[in-house]
Design a protein around this motif. Structure first.
Motif, PDB file in Angstrom:
ATOM      1  N   GLN A  41       0.827  -1.137  -0.035  1.00 23.88           N
ATOM      2  CA  GLN A  41       0.067  -0.006  -0.110  1.00 23.88           C
ATOM      3  C   GLN A  41       0.862   1.340  -0.049  1.00 23.88           C
ATOM      4  O   GLN A  41       0.260   2.274   0.711  1.00 23.88           O
ATOM      5  CB  GLN A  41      -1.074  -0.070   1.448  1.00 23.88           C
ATOM      6  CG  GLN A  41      -1.940  -1.155   1.282  1.00 23.88           C
ATOM      7  CD  GLN A  41      -3.166  -1.007   0.218  1.00 23.88           C
ATOM      8  OE1 GLN A  41      -3.437   0.298   0.022  1.00 23.88           O
ATOM      9  NE2 GLN A  41      -3.608  -2.064  -0.075  1.00 23.88           N
ATOM     10  N   ILE A  48      -8.427   6.163   3.651  1.00 23.48           N
ATOM     11  CA  ILE A  48      -9.175   5.139   4.308  1.00 23.48           C
ATOM     12  C   ILE A  48     -10.278   4.542   3.401  1.00 23.48           C
ATOM     13  O   ILE A  48     -10.619   5.167   2.544  1.00 23.48           O
ATOM     14  CB  ILE A  48      -9.689   5.861   5.652  1.00 23.48           C
ATOM     15  CG1 ILE A  48     -10.844   6.957   5.233  1.00 23.48           C
ATOM     16  CG2 ILE A  48      -8.713   6.269   6.601  1.00 23.48           C
ATOM     17  CD1 ILE A  48     -11.486   7.500   6.364  1.00 23.48           C
ATOM     18  N   THR A  49     -10.670   3.444   3.891  1.00 26.31           N
ATOM     19  CA  THR A  49     -11.737   2.768   3.001  1.00 26.31           C
ATOM     20  C   THR A  49     -13.144   3.197   3.447  1.00 26.31           C
ATOM     21  O   THR A  49     -13.231   2.867   4.449  1.00 26.31           O
ATOM     22  CB  THR A  49     -11.348   1.248   3.274  1.00 26.31           C
ATOM     23  OG1 THR A  49     -10.201   0.846   2.583  1.00 26.31           O
ATOM     24  CG2 THR A  49     -12.456   0.491   2.261  1.00 26.31           C
ATOM     25  N   ASP A  51     -16.153   2.819   0.889  1.00 27.80           N
ATOM     26  CA  ASP A  51     -17.086   2.385   0.062  1.00 27.80           C
ATOM     27  C   ASP A  51     -17.055   1.079  -0.374  1.00 27.80           C
ATOM     28  O   ASP A  51     -17.634   0.375  -1.137  1.00 27.80           O
ATOM     29  CB  ASP A  51     -16.898   3.199  -1.384  1.00 27.80           C
ATOM     30  CG  ASP A  51     -15.841   3.162  -2.162  1.00 27.80           C
ATOM     31  OD1 ASP A  51     -14.914   2.579  -1.501  1.00 27.80           O
ATOM     32  OD2 ASP A  51     -15.770   3.676  -3.206  1.00 27.80           O
ATOM     33  N   THR A  52     -16.151  -0.005   0.535  1.00 30.83           N
ATOM     34  CA  THR A  52     -16.061  -1.112   0.360  1.00 30.83           C
ATOM     35  C   THR A  52     -15.939  -1.489   1.664  1.00 30.83           C
ATOM     36  O   THR A  52     -15.458  -1.203   2.414  1.00 30.83           O
ATOM     37  CB  THR A  52     -14.917  -1.557  -0.460  1.00 30.83           C
ATOM     38  OG1 THR A  52     -13.755  -1.143  -0.294  1.00 30.83           O
ATOM     39  CG2 THR A  52     -15.274  -1.183  -2.091  1.00 30.83           C
ATOM     40  N   LEU A  54     -14.131  -4.020   4.515  1.00 32.65           N
ATOM     41  CA  LEU A  54     -12.904  -4.429   5.039  1.00 32.65           C
ATOM     42  C   LEU A  54     -12.860  -5.823   5.619  1.00 32.65           C
ATOM     43  O   LEU A  54     -13.704  -6.242   6.233  1.00 32.65           O
ATOM     44  CB  LEU A  54     -12.304  -3.585   6.106  1.00 32.65           C
ATOM     45  CG  LEU A  54     -11.926  -1.958   6.097  1.00 32.65           C
ATOM     46  CD1 LEU A  54     -11.634  -1.187   7.235  1.00 32.65           C
ATOM     47  CD2 LEU A  54     -10.645  -2.032   5.211  1.00 32.65           C
ATOM     48  N   SER A  74      -7.367  -6.012   4.641  1.00 29.75           N
ATOM     49  CA  SER A  74      -7.434  -5.427   3.182  1.00 29.75           C
ATOM     50  C   SER A  74      -7.611  -4.147   2.821  1.00 29.75           C
ATOM     51  O   SER A  74      -7.643  -4.103   1.654  1.00 29.75           O
ATOM     52  CB  SER A  74      -8.871  -6.272   2.640  1.00 29.75           C
ATOM     53  OG  SER A  74     -10.096  -5.592   3.282  1.00 29.75           O
ATOM     54  N   GLY A  75      -7.347  -3.364   3.876  1.00 26.32           N
ATOM     55  CA  GLY A  75      -7.424  -1.800   3.514  1.00 26.32           C
ATOM     56  C   GLY A  75      -6.140  -1.133   3.601  1.00 26.32           C
ATOM     57  O   GLY A  75      -5.186  -1.812   3.360  1.00 26.32           O
ATOM     58  N   THR A  76      -6.174  -0.061   3.723  1.00 25.92           N
ATOM     59  CA  THR A  76      -4.857   0.882   3.788  1.00 25.92           C
ATOM     60  C   THR A  76      -4.164   0.860   5.135  1.00 25.92           C
ATOM     61  O   THR A  76      -4.832   0.353   6.176  1.00 25.92           O
ATOM     62  CB  THR A  76      -5.220   2.446   3.366  1.00 25.92           C
ATOM     63  OG1 THR A  76      -6.083   2.948   4.752  1.00 25.92           O
ATOM     64  CG2 THR A  76      -6.175   2.489   2.374  1.00 25.92           C
ATOM     65  N   ASP A  79      -6.326   2.299   7.766  1.00 28.35           N
ATOM     66  CA  ASP A  79      -7.290   1.310   8.167  1.00 28.35           C
ATOM     67  C   ASP A  79      -7.117   0.330   9.104  1.00 28.35           C
ATOM     68  O   ASP A  79      -7.699   0.096   9.850  1.00 28.35           O
ATOM     69  CB  ASP A  79      -7.741   0.429   6.934  1.00 28.35           C
ATOM     70  CG  ASP A  79      -8.660   1.439   5.977  1.00 28.35           C
ATOM     71  OD1 ASP A  79      -9.448   2.266   6.293  1.00 28.35           O
ATOM     72  OD2 ASP A  79      -8.398   1.276   4.785  1.00 28.35           O
TER      73      ASP A  79
END
Length: 257
Positions: A41, A48-49, A51-52, A54, A74-76, A79
């Motif tokens: 990443q 940050i996430t 709209d989907t 985590l 699965s995020g940043t 996150d």
């Protein structure tokens, strides 16, 4: 005495060699929990996430006898810290360390850094935090030369505390242990990237672009992170996340609004 609880994260991904080295150092200091991205990443900044969904998965990467709790996310990087604090950790950690990044996060690079944004996210929550980076982008970079310095910096931060509203940005030059001259407390150098896009065309006739550029150091000061790194020192820059230009407020108040 109870060992400190240490949250370890990064932006290069949970399997990155720099992270594995940082984990091994932190295990000598306290109890470690790792929450790190499931894939690289770099350059995500403080994204940050929203709209989907985590996803998080408990991992077993270090299979030694004193294996620690590790979770992929699965995020940043930001996150990862948010998820760790809200859902994973049993209590608030005593410190958060991010890295060791594969590549420099000195001067203007701190703006784009996922490594430092993870540390900043912890700092926002009132947790002492430090981002560590090695000025070597190779996946096979040698991180061993800085082990003692990293141990010292984290131990000192735990003992003395880091001022509220501040996180530490630590960069390590690509040198051997014998060549490293010590640690310098620095300011962020004035520098930027002279960027351009390399325009190409794929076999289907569609144009695409690769971001390229050259680093421009505009600062001749000998109290900067870039000077320290060029002269064999590990740079430590206290970095604040209050972005207010306080010195401009008085001038703006003279405008005729």
């Amino acid at each position: 005495m109870e060992k400190p609880l240490i949250l370890v994260t990064n932006d290069d991904g949970i399997t990155a060699p720099g992270l594995r080295m940082l984990i091994s150092i932190m295990k000598k200091i306290g109890d470690v929990v790792v929450v790190a991205p499931d894939s690289p990443q770099s350059g995500m900044g403080h994204a940050i996430t929203l709209d989907t969904a985590l996803f998080s998965k408990k991992m077993k990467i270090d299979l030694d006898q004193d294996a620690i709790d590790e979770y992929s996310c699965s995020g940043t990087p930001a996150d990862c810290v948010k998820l760790a604090l809200q859902e994973i950790l049993p209590k608030k950690p005593d410190i958060c360390v991010s890295g060791i990044n594969h590549g420099s996060n000195s001067s203007i690079n701190v703006i784009y850094s996922g490594t430092m944004s993870a540390a900043v996210e912890a700092g926002i929550e009132g947790i002492p935090a430090i981002g560590f980076s090695l000025c070597d982008y190779s996946w096979n970079a040698d991180f061993s030369q800085a082990q003692g310095f990293i141990h010292t910096i984290v131990s000192e931060a735990l003992e003395n505390g880091i001022p509220k509203g501040t996180v530490l940005n630590v960069n390590i030059p690509k040198l051997t242990k014998e060549e490293l001259r010590g640690i310098k407390i620095c300011r962020q150098a004035k520098a930027n990237w002279k960027e351009k896009f390399d325009k190409r065309t794929n076999p289907m006739g569609k144009d695409y672009y690769w971001l390229t550029g050259e680093f421009e150091l505009l600062d001749k000061g000998e109290d900067t992170d870039e000077w320290a790194l060029a002269n064999g020192y590990i740079s430590v820059v206290p970095t604040q996340f209050d972005l207010t230009a306080h010195h401009v407020i008085q001038e703006l108040n003279t405008w005729d609004f």
